[in-house]
Design a protein around this motif. Structure first.
Motif, PDB file in Angstrom:
ATOM      1  N   VAL A 194      41.982  31.970  31.693  1.00 34.07           N
ATOM      2  CA  VAL A 194      42.515  30.544  31.538  1.00 34.07           C
ATOM      3  C   VAL A 194      41.389  29.507  30.941  1.00 34.07           C
ATOM      4  O   VAL A 194      41.673  28.673  29.981  1.00 34.07           O
ATOM      5  N   GLY A 195      40.177  29.879  31.178  1.00 31.95           N
ATOM      6  CA  GLY A 195      39.114  29.325  30.324  1.00 31.95           C
ATOM      7  C   GLY A 195      39.199  29.392  28.812  1.00 31.95           C
ATOM      8  O   GLY A 195      39.200  28.479  28.102  1.00 31.95           O
ATOM      9  N   GLY A 196      39.609  30.706  28.547  1.00 28.31           N
ATOM     10  CA  GLY A 196      39.828  31.025  27.015  1.00 28.31           C
ATOM     11  C   GLY A 196      40.890  30.069  26.355  1.00 28.31           C
ATOM     12  O   GLY A 196      40.971  29.604  25.354  1.00 28.31           O
ATOM     13  N   GLY A 256      44.486  41.382  36.522  1.00 30.57           N
ATOM     14  CA  GLY A 256      43.594  40.578  36.854  1.00 30.57           C
ATOM     15  C   GLY A 256      43.022  40.295  38.001  1.00 30.57           C
ATOM     16  O   GLY A 256      43.649  40.009  39.023  1.00 30.57           O
ATOM     17  N   SER A 257      41.479  40.399  38.228  1.00 27.77           N
ATOM     18  CA  SER A 257      40.791  39.975  39.190  1.00 27.77           C
ATOM     19  C   SER A 257      40.819  38.418  39.220  1.00 27.77           C
ATOM     20  O   SER A 257      41.275  37.815  38.371  1.00 27.77           O
ATOM     21  N   ARG A 258      40.402  37.808  40.367  1.00 38.05           N
ATOM     22  CA  ARG A 258      40.056  36.301  40.378  1.00 38.05           C
ATOM     23  C   ARG A 258      39.218  35.778  39.183  1.00 38.05           C
ATOM     24  O   ARG A 258      39.673  34.867  38.422  1.00 38.05           O
ATOM     25  N   GLY A 259      38.298  36.650  39.021  1.00 37.85           N
ATOM     26  CA  GLY A 259      37.207  36.279  37.833  1.00 37.85           C
ATOM     27  C   GLY A 259      37.871  36.364  36.399  1.00 37.85           C
ATOM     28  O   GLY A 259      37.699  35.688  35.649  1.00 37.85           O
ATOM     29  N   GLU A 260      38.717  37.600  36.473  1.00 34.66           N
ATOM     30  CA  GLU A 260      39.311  37.623  35.247  1.00 34.66           C
ATOM     31  C   GLU A 260      40.434  36.672  34.550  1.00 34.66           C
ATOM     32  O   GLU A 260      40.512  36.161  33.650  1.00 34.66           O
ATOM     33  N   ALA A 261      40.923  36.310  35.822  1.00 27.71           N
ATOM     34  CA  ALA A 261      42.214  35.127  35.872  1.00 27.71           C
ATOM     35  C   ALA A 261      41.592  33.840  35.197  1.00 27.71           C
ATOM     36  O   ALA A 261      41.855  33.241  34.248  1.00 27.71           O
ATOM     37  N   PHE A 315      50.878  36.164  42.559  1.00 27.84           N
ATOM     38  CA  PHE A 315      50.986  34.843  43.177  1.00 27.84           C
ATOM     39  C   PHE A 315      49.508  34.518  43.867  1.00 27.84           C
ATOM     40  O   PHE A 315      49.278  33.394  44.157  1.00 27.84           O
ATOM     41  N   VAL A 316      48.735  35.507  44.026  1.00 25.30           N
ATOM     42  CA  VAL A 316      47.333  35.292  44.847  1.00 25.30           C
ATOM     43  C   VAL A 316      46.428  34.343  43.765  1.00 25.30           C
ATOM     44  O   VAL A 316      45.599  33.612  44.423  1.00 25.30           O
ATOM     45  N   HIS A 317      46.733  34.407  42.571  1.00 24.58           N
ATOM     46  CA  HIS A 317      46.036  33.389  41.528  1.00 24.58           C
ATOM     47  C   HIS A 317      46.877  32.084  41.405  1.00 24.58           C
ATOM     48  O   HIS A 317      46.069  31.437  40.611  1.00 24.58           O
ATOM     49  N   LEU A 318      47.747  31.983  41.738  1.00 22.97           N
ATOM     50  CA  LEU A 318      48.527  30.775  41.366  1.00 22.97           C
ATOM     51  C   LEU A 318      47.606  29.493  41.689  1.00 22.97           C
ATOM     52  O   LEU A 318      47.456  28.433  40.749  1.00 22.97           O
ATOM     53  N   ILE A 366      55.968  36.992  27.234  1.00 21.32           N
ATOM     54  CA  ILE A 366      54.900  37.804  26.442  1.00 21.32           C
ATOM     55  C   ILE A 366      54.232  38.609  27.537  1.00 21.32           C
ATOM     56  O   ILE A 366      53.636  37.927  28.614  1.00 21.32           O
ATOM     57  N   GLY A 367      54.251  39.822  27.723  1.00 20.83           N
ATOM     58  CA  GLY A 367      53.585  40.535  28.501  1.00 20.83           C
ATOM     59  C   GLY A 367      51.996  40.956  28.257  1.00 20.83           C
ATOM     60  O   GLY A 367      51.113  40.194  28.323  1.00 20.83           O
ATOM     61  N   GLY A 368      51.735  41.961  27.801  1.00 19.51           N
ATOM     62  CA  GLY A 368      50.451  42.713  27.436  1.00 19.51           C
ATOM     63  C   GLY A 368      49.677  41.428  26.588  1.00 19.51           C
ATOM     64  O   GLY A 368      48.682  41.563  26.935  1.00 19.51           O
ATOM     65  N   ALA A 369      50.314  41.142  25.460  1.00 18.91           N
ATOM     66  CA  ALA A 369      49.604  40.196  24.615  1.00 18.91           C
ATOM     67  C   ALA A 369      49.199  39.041  25.321  1.00 18.91           C
ATOM     68  O   ALA A 369      48.540  38.173  24.722  1.00 18.91           O
ATOM     69  N   SER A 370      49.757  38.692  26.394  1.00 15.09           N
ATOM     70  CA  SER A 370      49.282  37.553  27.028  1.00 15.09           C
ATOM     71  C   SER A 370      48.064  37.609  27.990  1.00 15.09           C
ATOM     72  O   SER A 370      47.542  36.571  28.255  1.00 15.09           O
ATOM     73  N   LEU A 371      47.395  38.837  28.020  1.00 12.16           N
ATOM     74  CA  LEU A 371      46.306  39.061  28.557  1.00 12.16           C
ATOM     75  C   LEU A 371      44.809  38.748  27.790  1.00 12.16           C
ATOM     76  O   LEU A 371      43.928  38.917  28.292  1.00 12.16           O
ATOM     77  N   GLN A 372      45.223  38.441  26.556  1.00 15.71           N
ATOM     78  CA  GLN A 372      43.983  38.087  25.538  1.00 15.71           C
ATOM     79  C   GLN A 372      44.297  36.845  25.068  1.00 15.71           C
ATOM     80  O   GLN A 372      45.488  36.496  24.345  1.00 15.71           O
TER      81      GLN A 372
END
Ligand code: PGA
Length: 255
Positions: A27-29, A18-23, A48-51, A236-242
């Motif tokens: 979260v918005g979703g 995840g980039s900053r924008g993707e993160a 860490f960088v997005h926390l 949850i790993g992969g499925a937590s990105l959607q």
């Protein structure tokens, strides 16, 4: 039926994605759908960088912030590391320790993981202690021995009392990111073993300890896993990105 006394927990491990924008969009979703996420407690663990950004976005929401790793040491001369005090300071409540990728790719052994567990507890963070066997270990009949060895390292270092504010995640290494999940019965067997071990020391803490299952959990298989009596949610790993998929898993846990 399963008289779950424990509030289910679903934690999303975003790993190194995840980039900053993707993160921000993810979260918005999640926030847009959080009202329908059910009764489970929900945690997300970005890099860490997005926390800090994600923490600000989550402020005032029911979704908690967690980190994926922590340094075992107190703040000081440890270039590249992040201390538990720093995580607590920016609003983390949870931290994953001993993920199998850290153990396999970064040489973390049981002793180091136990020290990370202790560092987290010293600063009021809830460690999510990951344990789990490789396929060779399972095939060799060593699952129980491996899982108990990993659990015992933290138990010996921190004592059973520390598990009152801790979570254990059973993640069979052969099920992580492979699309291959443990069967509900395989998960239940190991979860009961973990709970039993803590119960040898303290029955009350054992009864309240949340033991998560991790390894290719998806919306389509979450319910059958979470309906086992000793499975209290998932890591949850992969499925937590959607967002949609992750929220569906949260609903499966929260019933
Ligand atoms: P997975 O990862 O859901 O992509 O299998 C789980 C984990 O590594 O925590």
């Amino acid at each position: 039926m399963n008289p779950k006394l424990r509030r289910p927990l679903v934690a999303g491990n975003w790993k190194m994605h995840g980039s900053r924008g993707e993160a921000g969009r993810l979260v918005g979703g999640l926030l847009a759908g959080a009202a329908g996420a059910g009764a489970a407690e929900v945690v997300i663990c970005p890099a860490f960088v997005h926390l800090a950004d994600v923490g600000r976005q989550l402020a005032g929401s029911p979704i908690a912030l967690g980190a994926q790793d922590v340094c075992a040491e107190e703040p000081g001369a440890h270039t590249g590391e992040v201390a538990a005090a720093m995580l607590a300071d920016i609003g983390c409540r949870y931290v994953i320790v001993g993920h199998s990728e850290r153990r396999a790719l970064y040489g973390e052994d049981d002793a180091l993981v136990a020290r990370k567990f202790l560092a987290a507890r010293r600063h009021g963070l809830v460690p999510v202690l990951c344990v789990g066997e490789t396929l060779a270990e399972r095939d060799g009949g060593a699952t129980a021995a491996v899982v108990l060895r990993q659990l015992d390292a933290a138990l010996a270092a921190a004592g059973a009392g520390a598990f009152e504010q801790a979570v254990v995640a059973y993640e069979p290494v052969w099920a992580i990111g492979t699309g291959r999940t443990a069967t509900p019965e395989q998960a239940q067997e190991v979860h009961a073993l973990i709970r039993g071990r803590i119960g040898e020391k303290d029955a009350r803490i054992s009864a309240s300890l949340r033991v998560l299952y991790g390894g290719s959990v998806k919306a389509g298989n979450a319910l059958e896993l979470f309906s086992m009596p000793d499975v209290d949610g998932g890591l949850i790993g992969g499925a937590s990105l959607q967002a949609g998929e992750f929220l569906a898993i949260c609903r499966a846990a929260g019933g």
